[in-house]
Design a protein around this motif. Structure first.
Motif: not given
Length: 303
Positions: A103-109, A177-181, A161-166
């Motif tokens: 799957r894709d992961a969202l990493v948000s601030r 780095w899966d703890d960032r998901i 200054g992004l709110d998140g990256v996919i």
């Protein structure tokens, strides 16, 4: 005794995947030696232009393939989602270790889920496929095109200054780095790319000894799923210029469940199809033909 030269891009993720694969191969053939041949591809050099405008994901693959075809190396380890449907003549994908998280992961601030992001949140992605599906689900989002290796894109979360990256969750998992998901995006929200989460090992089609070893570390359900997905991609003649997604699973019965998607870049038109078939090739073909009959050919042609 044989020394296998493994061509690899220099990025952290590419090197991590290459070293992981070499460990499995050393366990399978202790008498063989392995050496890494680093390479910088055109896709690595061009970082300020969207992939869809400069030739697509093949920019990461073509020079690596040329190195093997010209005998500067013997094999390479790809993130399979980056590999076009057509390989360089004379080369073959011969090994598929077990798939990790597709799957894709969202990493948000602020560690928010997609549904909880504020209106007009700024989301970074390098993928037309992800952007189109995000626009379909959340038309209010501002999609920001970002390029770079996985660590660079994570840094842009703060720097730009992004709110998140996919990102592909598999890359985060392989880097530890899966703890960032913040959220793993369900396939009905963001269907993965063809081959996402799979390592595809490519070598010369004439290298029978190496092919035999690569087949020994292949996970058969992964190979079967990949066959369905890449059959689907080949049938659509799709590349990086059109949002295309495809994900297959082998069911407990042995049948293959395949879901495919084609969309316009703005996300206003999203075509999705699903089929279950007894063999992988049929599953991929049926889903592709269903989408083509419903207008996917027009979308792909526009790309």
């Amino acid at each position: 005794m044989r020394t296998i030269r493994v061509v690899s891009r220099r990025s952290q993720l590419a090197m991590a995947q290459t070293k992981w694969t070499i460990e499995r191969l050393r366990a399978a053939v202790p008498a063989w030696e392995f050496e890494i041949v680093p390479i910088v591809t055109q896709g690595d050099r061009i970082q300020n232009v969207p992939l869809s405008e400069v030739g697509g994901k093949g920019l990461f693959v073509s020079e690596v393939e040329q190195a093997i075809a010209q005998d500067h190396g013997d094999m390479t380890v790809h993130s399979l989602k980056d590999v076009p449907a057509d390989l360089l003549p004379g080369l073959v994908l011969a090994g598929y270790p077990e798939r990790v998280e597709p799957r894709d992961a969202l990493v948000s601030r602020q560690n928010l889920r997609l549904a909880d992001l504020p209106q007009h949140a700024r989301i970074g992605t390098s993928s037309l496929r992800r952007a189109a599906q995000l626009r379909a689900k959340r038309p209010d989002l501002e999609i920001v095109s970002i390029r770079g290796n996985i660590d660079t894109r994570l840094q842009k979360l703060e720097l730009d200054g992004l709110d998140g990256v996919i990102l592909a969750a598999a890359g985060l998992v392989r880097m530890g780095w899966d703890d960032r998901i913040s959220e793993l995006l369900a396939p009905d929200i963001c269907l993965p790319a063809v081959g996402q989460g799979v390592l595809g090992i490519e070598c010369r089609a004439t290298d029978a000894d190496l092919i035999e070893v690569l087949q020994a570390i292949t996970h058969e359900p992964t190979r079967t799923a990949v066959l369905a997905e890449r059959t689907f991609l080949g049938r659509l003649e799709g590349g990086c210029q059109v949002p295309i997604a495809g994900y297959a699973q082998v069911l407990p019965t042995g049948a293959v469940s395949m879901t495919g998607l084609v969309a316009t870049e703005d996300g206003r038109r999203v075509l999705r199809a699903h089929a279950e078939r007894e063999d992988a090739v049929s599953a991929g073909q049926v889903v592709a033909d269903d989408l083509l009959a419903r207008g996917a050919a027009e979308i792909v042609a526009q790309g």
